[in-house]
Design a protein around this motif. Structure first.
Motif, PDB file in Angstrom:
ATOM      1  N   LEU A   1      -5.795  -1.786  -2.519  1.00  0.00           N
ATOM      2  CA  LEU A   1      -4.728  -1.877  -1.532  1.00  0.00           C
ATOM      3  C   LEU A   1      -5.231  -1.940  -0.085  1.00  0.00           C
ATOM      4  O   LEU A   1      -4.429  -2.061   0.834  1.00  0.00           O
TER       5      LEU A   1
ATOM      6  N   ASN B   1      -5.966   5.217  -3.148  1.00  0.00           N
ATOM      7  CA  ASN B   1      -6.034   3.928  -3.823  1.00  0.00           C
ATOM      8  C   ASN B   1      -7.460   3.391  -3.776  1.00  0.00           C
ATOM      9  O   ASN B   1      -8.350   3.986  -3.172  1.00  0.00           O
ATOM     10  N   LYS B   2      -7.684   2.268  -4.404  1.00  0.00           N
ATOM     11  CA  LYS B   2      -8.971   1.590  -4.327  1.00  0.00           C
ATOM     12  C   LYS B   2      -9.002   0.706  -3.085  1.00  0.00           C
ATOM     13  O   LYS B   2      -7.971   0.212  -2.637  1.00  0.00           O
TER      14      LYS B   2
ATOM     15  N   GLN C   1       1.535   3.979  -3.166  1.00  0.00           N
ATOM     16  CA  GLN C   1       1.080   5.353  -3.030  1.00  0.00           C
ATOM     17  C   GLN C   1       2.234   6.340  -3.180  1.00  0.00           C
ATOM     18  O   GLN C   1       2.121   7.348  -3.893  1.00  0.00           O
TER      19      GLN C   1
ATOM     20  N   LYS D   1       0.811  -1.222   0.000  1.00  0.00           N
ATOM     21  CA  LYS D   1       0.000   0.000   0.000  1.00  0.00           C
ATOM     22  C   LYS D   1       0.847   1.277   0.000  1.00  0.00           C
ATOM     23  O   LYS D   1       0.721   2.131  -0.879  1.00  0.00           O
TER      24      LYS D   1
ATOM     25  N   ASP E   1      -8.003   5.321   2.471  1.00  0.00           N
ATOM     26  CA  ASP E   1      -7.325   5.152   1.183  1.00  0.00           C
ATOM     27  C   ASP E   1      -6.304   6.247   0.894  1.00  0.00           C
ATOM     28  O   ASP E   1      -5.561   6.147  -0.084  1.00  0.00           O
TER      29      ASP E   1
ATOM     30  N   SER F   1      -4.929   0.293  -7.994  1.00  0.00           N
ATOM     31  CA  SER F   1      -4.896  -1.026  -7.367  1.00  0.00           C
ATOM     32  C   SER F   1      -5.753  -1.066  -6.097  1.00  0.00           C
ATOM     33  O   SER F   1      -5.899  -0.057  -5.401  1.00  0.00           O
TER      34      SER F   1
ATOM     35  N   SER G   1      -4.980   8.997  -8.437  1.00  0.00           N
ATOM     36  CA  SER G   1      -5.538   7.713  -8.048  1.00  0.00           C
ATOM     37  C   SER G   1      -4.588   6.588  -8.417  1.00  0.00           C
ATOM     38  O   SER G   1      -4.093   6.519  -9.539  1.00  0.00           O
ATOM     39  N   VAL G   2      -4.330   5.709  -7.463  1.00  0.00           N
ATOM     40  CA  VAL G   2      -3.620   4.462  -7.728  1.00  0.00           C
ATOM     41  C   VAL G   2      -4.684   3.416  -8.049  1.00  0.00           C
ATOM     42  O   VAL G   2      -5.593   3.194  -7.252  1.00  0.00           O
TER      43      VAL G   2
END
Length: 321
Positions: free
Chosen positions: A209, A129-130, A115, A111, A168, A207, A204-205
């Protein structure tokens, strides 16, 4: 405006993971374990306990004894509530970057690493992230798949709905001076997200996480949660956003047109008459307002929601779709 942080492979920037706890004994061990197993090594874990009445504090003391070099504990003199607890805890961070953590989730090992890699230039002030819902022992990706994951700096996309959850996000510590104090009854993550888009860009990532645990005493999902007991009217929330010093002029004008329409809906009655002016505004800006979810027929969905909220009172509530 923001301090340049030099990324050095030999000595990466310090990340402060800020966790707020309250009666979280059931899941706290699993969450702390997942944080300590992060592949990104240069981090501290700051935990602020809000006068827990169960065994949370004793568990935290045990973890600190096992990892005194990583974990810093604080316990509030009185119960502050999760919003003010986060505000206080964030200001205790010493890292160049701050990652927020719930007490009951599970972080995937990559994570923080994923990031931090997304901070590719100084204009990026917040990365998220998601996350996937953890319901009992099962992961539910269905709701996450319906969301458009936000990147950019278009602040007005956040005026009706928050797109970024606290668990997140990671942001530059230099943002702290602009986000505190967090207004009363305002969701801390919504406030941070809006201020961040006023001052820079959000990335935004893509994945998943975080396994975001859903359970009966969860601060957000429980019907008895503190987040459900006190809520700003939407127009009051927008008034707070309109007072942000860094708000762009075009967004200030946007709110100057919208707020009176919502205020009229909020003070008339529980079942106000259909507001044609509000309908035209919602329809004109529907992609920004209602475009955060994926729809099979977006235009039809926008129209239905514009109609729905043009005849609804906003007294004591936000909106949801």
């Amino acid at each position: 405006m923001f301090k340049t942080v030099v990324m050095n492979k030999d000595l990466p920037p310090l990340v402060s993971v800020v966790m707020c706890t309250y009666n979280g004994e059931k899941y706290i061990d699993e969450q702390i374990t997942s944080i300590l197993q992060q592949r990104y090594e240069n981090f501290e874990l700051i935990v602020a306990d809000d006068r827990s009445t169960d065994n949370t504090w004793s568990k935290l003391l045990y973890w600190q004894q096992q990892h005194p070099e990583k974990i810093k504990l604080f316990q509030n003199a009185v119960n502050l509530g999760y919003n003010k607890n986060f505000e206080s805890a964030i200001q205790k961070a010493s890292g160049d970057f701050i990652a927020l953590s719930d007490q009951d989730d599970i972080w995937l090992p990559e994570k923080i690493t994923a990031q931090m890699a997304a901070f590719s230039d100084d204009t990026i002030v917040l990365v998220h992230n998601k996350s996937v819902r953890l319901e009992g022992s099962s992961l539910n990706y269905k709701k996450a798949a319906l969301q458009h994951h936000f990147s950019g700096n278009r602040t007005r996309k956040f005026f009706f709905f928050n797109h970024i959850m606290g668990h997140d996000m990671i942001f530059r510590r230099s943002l702290v001076q602009y986000i505190v104090p967090i207004p009363d009854k305002m969701s801390y993550d919504w406030w941070i997200s809006v201020v961040a888009t006023c001052l820079g860009s959000v990335v935004s990532v893509g994945s998943f996480l975080v396994h975001h645990r859903i359970h009966e005493s969860n601060n957000f999902f429980s019907s008895q949660a503190a987040s459900k007991k006190k809520e700003l009217d939407l127009y009051e929330t927008l008034r707070l956003f309109s007072a942000i010093p860094a708000l762009r002029k075009e967004d200030a004008h946007y709110l100057a047109e919208l707020i009176p329409l919502l205020e009229q809906q909020s003070v008339t009655s529980d079942k106000p008459a259909f507001n044609w002016k509000l309908f035209r505004f919602l329809l004109k800006h529907s992609k920004d307002i209602f475009g955060h979810k994926r729809r099979l027929l977006p235009a039809l969905s926008y129209l239905k929601n514009a109609i729905k909220y043009s005849k609804m009172s906003f007294k004591g509530r936000g909106i949801s779709i």
